[in-house]
Design an enzyme around this catalytic site. Structure first.
Site, PDB file in Angstrom:
ATOM      1  N   ILE A 111       0.838  -1.205   0.000  1.00 18.97           N
ATOM      2  CA  ILE A 111       0.000   0.000   0.000  1.00 18.97           C
ATOM      3  C   ILE A 111       0.871   1.252   0.000  1.00 18.97           C
ATOM      4  CG2 ILE A 111      -1.604   1.384   1.385  1.00 18.97           C
ATOM      5  CD1 ILE A 111      -3.026  -0.851  -0.019  1.00 18.97           C
ATOM      6  N   ALA A 114       2.277   1.667  -3.434  1.00 22.57           N
ATOM      7  CA  ALA A 114       1.256   2.103  -4.380  1.00 22.57           C
ATOM      8  C   ALA A 114       0.825   3.550  -4.145  1.00 22.57           C
ATOM      9  CB  ALA A 114       0.036   1.184  -4.289  1.00 22.57           C
ATOM     10  N   GLU A 115       0.749   3.940  -2.892  1.00 26.23           N
ATOM     11  CA  GLU A 115       0.256   5.274  -2.557  1.00 26.23           C
ATOM     12  C   GLU A 115       1.290   6.372  -2.796  1.00 26.23           C
ATOM     13  OE1 GLU A 115      -2.622   6.511  -1.578  1.00 26.23           O
ATOM     14  OE2 GLU A 115      -3.726   4.621  -1.582  1.00 26.23           O
ATOM     15  N   SER A 116       2.506   6.147  -2.320  1.00 29.89           N
ATOM     16  CA  SER A 116       3.485   7.250  -2.328  1.00 29.89           C
ATOM     17  C   SER A 116       4.869   6.879  -2.830  1.00 29.89           C
ATOM     18  CB  SER A 116       3.632   7.800  -0.903  1.00 29.89           C
ATOM     19  OG  SER A 116       4.272   6.824  -0.077  1.00 29.89           O
ATOM     20  N   TYR A 201      -5.318   0.566  -9.582  1.00 26.75           N
ATOM     21  CA  TYR A 201      -4.726   0.607  -8.244  1.00 26.75           C
ATOM     22  C   TYR A 201      -4.865  -0.755  -7.550  1.00 26.75           C
ATOM     23  CZ  TYR A 201      -4.221   1.922  -3.295  1.00 26.75           C
ATOM     24  OH  TYR A 201      -3.833   1.998  -1.972  1.00 26.75           O
TER      25      TYR A 201
END
Length: 218
Positions: A111, A114-116, A201
Site C-alpha cells: 500500500i 502504491a500510494e506514495s 490501483y
C-alpha cells in the site's frame, strides 16, 4: 537535479505544456531515488526562467508541485512485476504496526509503495499526506498528529487498512478499493468501483503484495 525549460524549448521546439508534462513525469516517476526525495519545486531562476527541481530552493519564492497516487496512473509505463521493491525502508515500524493490527506487513508495504512510492513528503492534489496518503480528517480520526512523520503515518494508515480488511472480511481487493476510492464508493457499486484509477490501483496493489510476500520468504 535542475532543468532549464527555455534551453529545451529552443533545442527541441516543443510546446511549454508538453515540456512541463515531460519534466514532471521524469522527476516524479522515473527515478528509484524518488522514494526518498520526491518533492518537486517550481521557481524562477535569477534570470527569470521557470525552473523545476527536486531540491527545495533557499531564499526564493517557490511552489511545491502536488502529485497523485503513484499506482493510480492509468497509462503508467512502469512494469509492476519488475519494478524495484523497497524491502528495508521503515522495517521496524511496518512490522510493529502490522503485528499490532494483525495484518500482513507485506500488504502494508504494498500500500505504501502504491500510494506514495515510499515518499514520506508526498502530498496529493486532494490533500492526502505522507507515506500512506492519509486525508487530514482520516488522520485526525486515527490519532495522527503529523501525517508527514513516517512512524505516525504508518501506524495510522495500518490501523485504517486493518479496519477495512475486517469490514470486508479479509477481502484484500475490496479493502484496497476502499482505501483508494472510499467505503461509500465500494458500497454504492457493491464491489470495486468502475473508476479506472481504482481498478488499476487494486490490480497493482495485488501484484506488489504478492511480490513483497515472495521477497520476504527468500
Amino acid at each position: 537535479m535542475q532543468f532549464n525549460p527555455i534551453m529545451i524549448l529552443q533545442t527541441f521546439r516543443i510546446t511549454p505544456f508538453l515540456l512541463i508534462v515531460s519534466i514532471l513525469s521524469y522527476l516524479i516517476y522515473s527515478s528509484d531515488s524518488i522514494a526518498n526525495s520526491a518533492r518537486i519545486f517550481k521557481y524562477k531562476s535569477a534570470s527569470g526562467t521557470p525552473t523545476f527541481s527536486d531540491i527545495e530552493p533557499i531564499g526564493l519564492h517557490f511552489q511545491e508541485i502536488k502529485v497523485d497516487c503513484y499506482a493510480c496512473q492509468r497509462d503508467s509505463l512502469i512494469n509492476w512485476h519488475k519494478a524495484k521493491l523497497y524491502l528495508t525502508e521503515y522495517s521496524f515500524t511496518i512490522e510493529q504496526a502490522a503485528k499490532t493490527n494483525e495484518i500482513d506487513p507485506a500488504l502494508v508495504r504494498a500500500i505504501i509503495h502504491a500510494e506514495s512510492h515510499f515518499n514520506k513528503h508526498a502530498l496529493s492534489k486532494q490533500g492526502a499526506q505522507g507515506l500512506m496518503q492519509l486525508m487530514p480528517k482520516t488522520a485526525k480520526y486515527l490519532g495522527v498528529k503529523n501525517a508527514f512523520v513516517a512512524k505516525q503515518n504508518i501506524e495510522g494508515g495500518t490501523k485504517h487498512l486493518a479496519y477495512l480488511l475486517k469490514k470486508y472480511h479479509g477481502n484484500i481487493k475490496l479493502a484496497s478499493a476502499a482505501y483508494n476510492a472510499g467505503e461509500s464508493a465500494v458500497a454504492r457499486f457493491a464491489g470495486i468501483p468502475p473508476f479506472t484509477e481504482t481498478r488499476v490501483y487494486v490490480e497493482r496493489v495485488e501484484i506488489l503484495h504478492k511480490r513483497y510476500q515472495l521477497a520476504n520468504k527468500t
